[in-house]
Motif scaffolding. Sequence first.
Motif, PDB file in Angstrom:
ATOM      1  N   ILE A   1      26.477 -18.411  62.243  1.00 51.65           N
ATOM      2  CA  ILE A   1      25.611 -17.303  61.869  1.00 51.65           C
ATOM      3  C   ILE A   1      24.693 -17.009  63.042  1.00 51.65           C
ATOM      4  O   ILE A   1      23.874 -17.824  63.419  1.00 51.65           O
TER       5      ILE A   1
ATOM      6  N   PRO B   1      27.161 -12.008  62.005  1.00 59.36           N
ATOM      7  CA  PRO B   1      26.540 -12.419  60.747  1.00 59.36           C
ATOM      8  C   PRO B   1      27.525 -12.429  59.575  1.00 59.36           C
ATOM      9  O   PRO B   1      27.346 -13.162  58.624  1.00 59.36           O
ATOM     10  N   PHE B   2      28.568 -11.595  59.671  1.00 58.55           N
ATOM     11  CA  PHE B   2      29.523 -11.530  58.563  1.00 58.55           C
ATOM     12  C   PHE B   2      30.788 -12.315  58.908  1.00 58.55           C
ATOM     13  O   PHE B   2      31.489 -11.993  59.865  1.00 58.55           O
TER      14      PHE B   2
ATOM     15  N   ASP C   1      27.677 -16.942  50.043  1.00 56.68           N
ATOM     16  CA  ASP C   1      27.387 -16.582  51.436  1.00 56.68           C
ATOM     17  C   ASP C   1      25.896 -16.366  51.688  1.00 56.68           C
ATOM     18  O   ASP C   1      25.465 -16.303  52.838  1.00 56.68           O
ATOM     19  N   LEU C   2      25.109 -16.238  50.622  1.00 55.82           N
ATOM     20  CA  LEU C   2      23.664 -16.047  50.805  1.00 55.82           C
ATOM     21  C   LEU C   2      23.070 -17.289  51.457  1.00 55.82           C
ATOM     22  O   LEU C   2      23.413 -18.405  51.095  1.00 55.82           O
ATOM     23  N   GLN C   3      22.171 -17.076  52.401  1.00 53.65           N
ATOM     24  CA  GLN C   3      21.545 -18.213  53.067  1.00 53.65           C
ATOM     25  C   GLN C   3      20.378 -18.754  52.251  1.00 53.65           C
ATOM     26  O   GLN C   3      19.936 -19.869  52.463  1.00 53.65           O
ATOM     27  N   SER C   4      19.894 -17.957  51.326  1.00 54.89           N
ATOM     28  CA  SER C   4      18.806 -18.412  50.474  1.00 54.89           C
ATOM     29  C   SER C   4      19.116 -17.990  49.031  1.00 54.89           C
ATOM     30  O   SER C   4      18.484 -17.085  48.481  1.00 54.89           O
TER      31      SER C   4
ATOM     32  N   ASN D   1      16.855 -16.955  46.012  1.00 53.21           N
ATOM     33  CA  ASN D   1      16.197 -15.650  45.944  1.00 53.21           C
ATOM     34  C   ASN D   1      17.147 -14.540  45.512  1.00 53.21           C
ATOM     35  O   ASN D   1      16.822 -13.361  45.651  1.00 53.21           O
TER      36      ASN D   1
ATOM     37  N   ARG E   1      16.181 -11.444  43.560  1.00 52.77           N
ATOM     38  CA  ARG E   1      15.451 -10.354  44.227  1.00 52.77           C
ATOM     39  C   ARG E   1      16.319  -9.107  44.381  1.00 52.77           C
ATOM     40  O   ARG E   1      15.814  -8.003  44.507  1.00 52.77           O
ATOM     41  N   ASN E   2      17.642  -9.313  44.394  1.00 56.50           N
ATOM     42  CA  ASN E   2      18.548  -8.163  44.505  1.00 56.50           C
ATOM     43  C   ASN E   2      18.383  -7.223  43.320  1.00 56.50           C
ATOM     44  O   ASN E   2      18.715  -6.047  43.403  1.00 56.50           O
TER      45      ASN E   2
ATOM     46  N   GLU F   1      14.028  -6.195  43.174  1.00 63.87           N
ATOM     47  CA  GLU F   1      13.597  -5.251  44.207  1.00 63.87           C
ATOM     48  C   GLU F   1      14.681  -4.189  44.348  1.00 63.87           C
ATOM     49  O   GLU F   1      15.863  -4.486  44.162  1.00 63.87           O
TER      50      GLU F   1
END
Lengths: 228, 292
Positions: free
Chosen positions: B4, B9-10, B71-74, B77, B80-81, B84
Amino acid sequence: MSDLPPIPWESPINKSRSLKMKRAGMVIDLRRCIGCHACSVACKTENEVPLGHFRNRVRYLEQPDVETLSFLPLLCMHCQDAPCLKACPTQAPTRLSDGRVVINQDKCCGMKACISACPYGAIYIDDTSGRADKCDLCTHRTSLDLKPACVASCPTQTLRYGDLGDPEDPVAKYAKEHNAKPFKEDADTHPSILYIQQEKWMEKAAATGVQLSSEDNEIIYEQNGRSS
Amino acid sequence: MNTINAFTPFGWPIIIYLTLAGLACGASLCAVVFLRTEKTAREGQSYVIARTALYVALGSIVLGALLLLYDLQSPGNFYRNFSEFNPSSAIAWGTRIIAVFIMLCIYSLFLLHSMNSQEKTSPIGPLLTGLLIFFALAVGIYPALVLGQASIARPLWEPLLLAPLFLLLGLDSGFALVQLLTFKKWQEDTLEKIRKLDLAVIIGQIILFALLLSISTFSEAGMNRLLFGEFSLWFWIGVVLIGWLLPFFFSFSHSPKKNTIILTQLSLLLGAFALRAVIVFSGQGPQAFIGS
């Protein structure tokens, strides 16, 4: 926090001006840069940037057919039309009232959309928190009327921090006098970091932006090999 | 390739997700085709195909969403998708599109399972059909817009060309997988129609990909890497040979045999996956950056 005294070896920025700042930015005078990496080291130390990542980095560039090196300090450009702001689904990159773009860590879920969208390679994932991070022009320092760490540490005044939106600001005047321009102007993101005497060939030579690639490692290694 | 950093990034999870989203789009549109145009006369066979197609669509999109989560690094959270909403973010819209699409698939499957076997009309009415079509197209197109939001930094990801290309890839892979799973239930004339469609889709893919390479300001270094470098095997063998030439050759075969059809559909599936991998990986990397 605001009662803390300024660090003695720094000249504090005029308080009234910094509070009114509309477009926090920087002018980087490439004629003065000696490639000492003081800004990168100061930034890494100040912000505890993890190994392998940079918020601020000096690239050594070799101009084709010319036997001299040029130095190019790179950091987040705090674009006025920032692609990271548009791409992030959770609105983690945020624009502060003075125009700088910061990442709200609480909102970041590490989806990497901002990393993908940034044309300057300025954003990285902090391996320990799993969240995106980048230069915030040392908000914690500037809120105390101190200069960003990179600006304070630069021995040649290559980096100058000020309000680019205020025509009376000495840094804005300096930018205008010396015809400072954004890096990779074609990206059309209206950066708040401007460069004096940057040339088009530098864009190709430093295409990868702030972060480190394996190829850059090889270049640095070769340069070290030659010089030793 | 999976490190990463600012350049790539992908990685694979995203490529597999893009393929699964395409499958979901194509399979759900396949279900709609069998529910609305091939109904009644086929003694319930169309419903079996439509049901399988909807299961494929649902399975693909759920698996894809789980991959995105992985695949999310966090991942803590992730909520939040939903809490927000950034209207300028393609991912923000995509998250909501996926959620609605999953619900539509589940509801349609529920209706199909609860229908009376004697019923002659489709249990999925025009409104639900319209919604399925709309959200299937959205699932197929929005990943191209996600990549397209990075087109300032990564010129190969030109959204206006990626969107129809991803849609075509999704359509051919979705129909291909459903056809593989329900091969025995397809009528001869339908197979013939699909064969012609495959041909058109392959030609469309070639034209769009060629336009993508020629119109976008993709760097010469990136192009060399795609055609002769790191991704050349993926491109020449995965995309050109397996994804385009084999199905193209098979589509001219006059008497479609079972083996030929299976091989064609497998080629289309692998080719669609390879083309997405090539686009995602060669669109990234230092050489692909603006200014390079």
